[in-house]
Design an enzyme around this catalytic site. Sequence first.
Site, PDB file in Angstrom:
ATOM      1  CG  HIS A 194      -1.758  -1.068   1.503  1.00 51.46           C
ATOM      2  ND1 HIS A 194      -3.082  -1.033   1.133  1.00 51.46           N
ATOM      3  CD2 HIS A 194      -1.557  -2.287   2.062  1.00 51.46           C
ATOM      4  CE1 HIS A 194      -3.660  -2.171   1.470  1.00 51.46           C
ATOM      5  NE2 HIS A 194      -2.751  -2.956   2.027  1.00 51.46           N
TER       6      HIS A 194
ATOM      7  CE1 TYR B   5      -2.235   0.622   4.503  1.00 51.13           C
ATOM      8  CE2 TYR B   5      -1.295   2.331   5.897  1.00 51.13           C
ATOM      9  CZ  TYR B   5      -2.053   1.951   4.793  1.00 51.13           C
ATOM     10  OH  TYR B   5      -2.610   2.914   4.003  1.00 51.13           O
TER      11      TYR B   5
ATOM     12  CG  HIS C 262      -5.371  -1.476  -1.638  1.00 50.58           C
ATOM     13  ND1 HIS C 262      -5.631  -0.397  -0.838  1.00 50.58           N
ATOM     14  CD2 HIS C 262      -6.527  -2.170  -1.711  1.00 50.58           C
ATOM     15  CE1 HIS C 262      -6.906  -0.451  -0.439  1.00 50.58           C
ATOM     16  NE2 HIS C 262      -7.455  -1.501  -0.970  1.00 50.58           N
TER      17      HIS C 262
ATOM     18  CE  LYS D  70      -8.981   2.711  -1.794  1.00 47.04           C
ATOM     19  NZ  LYS D  70      -8.801   2.870  -0.376  1.00 47.04           N
TER      20      LYS D  70
ATOM     21  CB  CYS E 156      -3.502   2.114  -3.111  1.00 47.91           C
ATOM     22  SG  CYS E 156      -2.603   1.496  -1.696  1.00 47.91           S
TER      23      CYS E 156
END
Length: 136
Positions: free
Chosen positions: A10, A38, A114, A122, A124
């Site tokens: 991430h 995380y 991610h 997204k 990410c």
Amino acid sequence: MRNINYIAIHCTATHPETSIASIQNYWKNNLGWKNPGYHYIIDRFGNIVNLLPIELVSNGVQGYNSQTINISYVGGIDKSGKPKDTRTEAQKQSILKILKELRVKFPKAKIQGHRDFPNVKKACPSFDAKKEYSLI
């Protein structure tokens, strides 16, 4: 121990100078999370901070958290807020270090970003983690 099928990479989607404490504060006070997003977070200097034991579930990828270890670097956006790979060399080295250690413990886990999970909309972690870490 949990059954780990994924190691997710991430970005925090913040500026690289953002403090880890402010990110944790956001999770707790804005999102109402009891556990962090995380297991590991890496600041711009490459310092690895273990936020949660890997035996516990973090909040990194909705629907996959019970089977995922989540690793993030601080950064991932440019000055205008658009996705950008802002990793420093120190962050890159620290991510590799963690991934190599986790690969020994979880040899069958898929390493991916991610954004590589189904229905994620997204950018990410703002780079192609699947490709970059395919040889680990």
